[in-house]
Motif scaffolding. Structure first.
Motif, short mmCIF file in Angstrom:
data_model
loop_
_atom_site.label_atom_id
_atom_site.label_comp_id
_atom_site.label_asym_id
_atom_site.label_seq_id
_atom_site.Cartn_x
_atom_site.Cartn_y
_atom_site.Cartn_z
N ARG A 170 0.84 -1.21 0.00
CA ARG A 170 0.00 0.00 0.00
C ARG A 170 0.87 1.25 0.00
O ARG A 170 0.53 2.25 -0.65
N LEU A 171 1.98 1.21 0.73
CA LEU A 171 2.89 2.36 0.70
C LEU A 171 3.50 2.52 -0.69
O LEU A 171 3.62 3.64 -1.19
N LEU A 174 1.09 4.26 -2.80
CA LEU A 174 1.04 5.69 -2.46
C LEU A 174 2.22 6.44 -3.08
O LEU A 174 2.05 7.54 -3.62
N LEU A 175 3.41 5.85 -2.99
CA LEU A 175 4.59 6.49 -3.55
C LEU A 175 4.45 6.62 -5.07
O LEU A 175 4.78 7.67 -5.64
N SER A 178 2.10 9.38 -5.93
CA SER A 178 2.55 10.72 -5.55
C SER A 178 3.54 11.32 -6.54
O SER A 178 3.88 12.51 -6.42
N ILE A 183 5.55 12.19 -1.41
CA ILE A 183 4.64 12.34 -0.27
C ILE A 183 5.46 12.31 1.01
O ILE A 183 6.46 11.58 1.10
N LEU A 185 6.49 11.34 4.75
CA LEU A 185 6.34 10.09 5.47
C LEU A 185 5.21 10.17 6.49
O LEU A 185 4.43 9.22 6.64
N GLU A 187 2.50 11.98 6.34
CA GLU A 187 1.22 11.93 5.65
C GLU A 187 0.91 10.50 5.20
O GLU A 187 -0.23 10.04 5.30
N ALA A 188 1.93 9.80 4.70
CA ALA A 188 1.72 8.41 4.30
C ALA A 188 1.30 7.56 5.50
O ALA A 188 0.39 6.73 5.40
N LEU A 192 -2.30 5.56 5.97
CA LEU A 192 -2.27 4.11 6.12
C LEU A 192 -2.52 3.65 7.55
O LEU A 192 -2.56 2.45 7.83
N LEU A 199 6.20 1.87 8.98
CA LEU A 199 6.16 1.91 7.51
C LEU A 199 7.54 1.67 6.92
O LEU A 199 7.70 0.88 5.98
N PRO A 211 11.86 3.43 1.69
CA PRO A 211 10.94 4.13 0.78
C PRO A 211 11.59 5.25 -0.02
O PRO A 211 11.26 5.42 -1.20
#
Length: 267
Positions: A170-171, A174-175, A178, A183, A185, A187-188, A192, A199, A211
């Motif tokens: 899921r991360l 998101l990356l 973005s 994004i 960290l 906010e991520a 989530l 994360l 990440p």
């Protein structure tokens, strides 16, 4: 040939990283700090020499092998422990990063003999000094914060691997979504529903890299496509999400062994 002492230097800046109020690097020989307090946590590593200081009227020393953590609102001073002076790197952290409930533990034991923690703090300083590396700094700060909290709570132990491939995926989504801007960290983690450090660990366990390195790799991929499409190297950096051309060139050379201008070749 002349001798003499190296000059005293001091440099400070405010990074765009939540939780860090100020970064301060200095080399002092004759300067002594009078007793004073901060409204922030003072996280100190010494790179050369040693520092003598009193914290809450008790004598302590900051050594190269240690991490020194001084709590907010507690008086302390400081001076070189020898005639050669000292060189230090300091982070001033928002009070909420560690919490007021941990001040007493820091007063009791401000010196932390932890090689891994010192290494992570040094790595954090390096990315805080590089423009465009905010996600890397946020990731490293989350790991530093967790280890400091563990020390203050008396529960330092080897970190267990985090196995959460669903969260890591899921991360990654998101990356990807973005790009090119990226994004934060925090906010991520909010989106989530987990802690930033969790994360970072889950992503590393699933994909073998943190990440911020994944995001940099995706931006390099975008830059390569733009270059091959004919975009001028000077315009590629912003289009691919890099801070500036120097930021792009540094990562491009590190990953591909050449510069953006040479990568595209003659036309």
């Amino acid at each position: 040939m002349g001798g003499g002492r190296a000059p005293e230097t001091a440099t400070a800046w405010r990074p765009a990283v939540p939780g860090v109020i100020e970064v301060f690097h200095a080399r002092f020989v004759g300067h002594s700090y009078p007793a004073h307090t901060h409204d922030a946590w003072t996280l100190l590593i010494v790179d050369d020499g040693a520092v003598r200081y009193d914290l809450d009227r008790h004598a302590h020393g900051a050594l190269r092998s240690h991490v020194t953590l001084l709590p907010p609102h507690v008086p302390h001073d400081g001076r070189s422990a020898g005639p050669g002076g000292f060189r230090k790197r300091v982070l001033y952290l928002e009070p909420e990063v560690l919490g007021a409930d941990r001040i007493g533990a820091a007063v009791d034991r401000p010196a932390l003999d932890d090689h891994l923690l010192r290494l992570r703090i040094s790595q954090l300083h390096r990315v805080l000094g590089a423009a465009g590396e905010e996600l890397a700094a946020q990731s490293r700060l989350s790991l530093v914060r967790d280890r400091l909290r563990a020390h203050l709570d008396g529960r330092v132990e080897a970190a267990a691997p985090v196995r959460d491939p669903g969260l890591a995926a899921r991360l990654r989504d998101l990356l990807d979504a973005s790009l090119p801007t990226g994004i934060a960290l925090g906010e991520a983690a909010r989106l989530l529903g987990t802690a930033p450090s969790h994360l970072v660990r889950a992503f590393g366990a699933a994909y073998g890299l943190p990440p911020h390195r994944y995001l940099t790799g995706r931006r390099i991929d975008a830059a390569r496509r733009l270059l091959l499409d004919g975009m001028a190297p000077g315009d590629v950096a912003a289009a691919a999400g890099f801070y500036d051309q120097a930021h792009l060139t540094r990562h491009f050379r590190r990953m591909l062994g050449t510069t953006p201008g040479r990568y595209r070749g003659p036309r």
